[in-house]
Design an enzyme around this catalytic site. Structure first.
Site, PDB file in Angstrom:
ATOM      1  N   TYR A 259       0.816  -1.216   0.000  1.00  0.00           N
ATOM      2  CA  TYR A 259       0.000   0.000   0.000  1.00  0.00           C
ATOM      3  C   TYR A 259       0.853   1.271   0.000  1.00  0.00           C
ATOM      4  O   TYR A 259       0.598   2.193  -0.789  1.00  0.00           O
ATOM      5  CB  TYR A 259      -0.976  -0.020   1.178  1.00  0.00           C
ATOM      6  CG  TYR A 259      -2.341  -0.535   0.789  1.00  0.00           C
ATOM      7  CD1 TYR A 259      -2.497  -1.849   0.365  1.00  0.00           C
ATOM      8  CD2 TYR A 259      -3.457   0.278   0.828  1.00  0.00           C
ATOM      9  CE1 TYR A 259      -3.731  -2.347  -0.007  1.00  0.00           C
ATOM     10  CE2 TYR A 259      -4.702  -0.209   0.459  1.00  0.00           C
ATOM     11  CZ  TYR A 259      -4.843  -1.510   0.036  1.00  0.00           C
ATOM     12  OH  TYR A 259      -6.054  -1.990  -0.342  1.00  0.00           O
ATOM     13  N   GLU A 266       1.675   6.135  -7.284  1.00  0.00           N
ATOM     14  CA  GLU A 266       0.598   7.010  -7.758  1.00  0.00           C
ATOM     15  C   GLU A 266       0.987   8.482  -7.600  1.00  0.00           C
ATOM     16  O   GLU A 266       0.674   9.311  -8.465  1.00  0.00           O
ATOM     17  CB  GLU A 266      -0.686   6.704  -6.986  1.00  0.00           C
ATOM     18  CG  GLU A 266      -1.276   5.337  -7.290  1.00  0.00           C
ATOM     19  CD  GLU A 266      -2.477   5.017  -6.417  1.00  0.00           C
ATOM     20  OE1 GLU A 266      -3.142   5.970  -5.960  1.00  0.00           O
ATOM     21  OE2 GLU A 266      -2.765   3.825  -6.199  1.00  0.00           O
TER      22      GLU A 266
END
Length: 335
Positions: A259, A266
């Protein structure tokens, strides 16, 4: 105790064995004729300290005494730690009967869902399709990485995008499932993850050809697919009432590095796209006169960067609680 010979015939318990007792090493034997019928097969357990013989009544009712003869044999003594008088026995039976009745009442109050099997079948198929889709992405990218090396970074989008579009569009159903109560997953973490991914996929990567050949695309897709390869089969087996401990551990452990790495990839993608959106003016919003102001989409992306890290924190916190629940130490129930 050696060579015990224990049997019940004609409602009489016969015992004979060689052992060390009050008379030293000797052969000890006795017989007990029970007051009422018992099961003919006793359960025996021999330890270094003692011999336990369990005899089951044929009917569960109260006996006035143990033996048929009124006078108790001199070698018998009650174990008062396990002794129940008649009122205690009746109370115990009454409590068990009330517990059984209450359980039946609770079960009768719960409405039966006529669509239960249909819902379960839908959830199994949904998780299976998503697992197959993300598995295809993961395997395809892994094979290309071994064959082409770093060259596979630059055409990841053109090779994988169609399947990723399909899987991430289908993932919108997870929000619907949570909204209608089909699953018990919290709504906010699902919305944060799915809309965040779809924003990157459709708006940033899908609309800018300049971004589609960036190496960061490989890392975004790879981190997403590894996470889902463990998540969807875990949910699919849960629908079937099956828990496979290695898969449970992987589902609630692999997210710890993935994560943050996915969020970082991103963020890099957003940072790389800001100059391109500034130059092209794509998605910028021009307000009418007399304001004559243009809201640059690149400015909104800078705000989105802050929201991105907040979203990672929300999901990280949610998954950490789930990990403690599924993999943490089990709490003992107090009697």
């Amino acid at each position: 105790l050696q060579n015990p010979d224990i049997a019940i015939t004609d409602n009489v318990l016969h015992f004979k064995a060689q052992g060390h007792g009050a008379k030293g090493d000797n052969i000890y034997e006795f017989q007990i004729e029970f007051l009422e019928p018992v099961e003919p097969k006793p359960v025996c357990r021999v330890t270094q300290r003692q011999l336990n013989i369990t005899v089951q009544k044929k009917e569960s009712n109260w006996w006035e005494r143990l033996t048929k003869q009124e006078k108790r044999p001199p070698f018998l003594a009650p174990d008062f730690d396990r002794w129940l008088d008649e009122s205690d026995a009746e109370m115990e039976l009454k409590e068990k009967e009330e517990e059984k009745i209450n359980k039946m009442k609770i079960e009768s109050r719960v409405p039966k869902d006529p669509f239960k099997h249909l819902k379960k079948g839908y959830l199994i198929m949904y998780n299976l399709v998503q697992f197959l889709g993300f598995s295809w992405i993961f395997v395809n990218m892994t094979v290309r990485l071994f064959i082409l090396g770093k060259d596979s970074f630059y055409d990841t989008f053109h090779t994988i995008a169609d399947m990723m579009y399909f899987c991430q569009t289908l993932a919108l159903m997870e929000i619907v499932n949570s909204l209608i109560g089909l699953v018990r997953s919290p709504l906010i973490p699902a919305v944060v993850q799915i809309f965040g991914r779809n924003f990157i996929l459709f708006v940033v990567l899908g609309s800018l050809e300049e971004m589609q050949s960036k190496p960061v695309v490989f890392f975004i897709f790879y981190f997403w697919s590894i996470t889902e390869v463990f998540r969807y089969p875990y949910y699919m087996l849960s629908c079937l009432g099956i828990e496979w401990k290695p898969l449970t551990w992987l589902r609630y452990t692999t997210w710890i590095p993935l994560y943050p790495l996915g969020g970082l990839a991103e963020a890099v993608c957003i940072v790389q796209s800001i100059p391109i959106f500034s130059e092209t003016g794509k998605f910028s919003l021009g307000l009418p006169n007399p304001l004559n102001v243009t809201i640059q989409f690149s400015f909104l992306l800078q705000i989105y960067l802050i929201a991105l890290f907040l979203g990672v924190f929300v999901n990280f916190r949610h998954l950490y609680k789930q990990r403690k629940q599924h993999l943490g130490p089990k709490k003992r129930k107090m009697k």
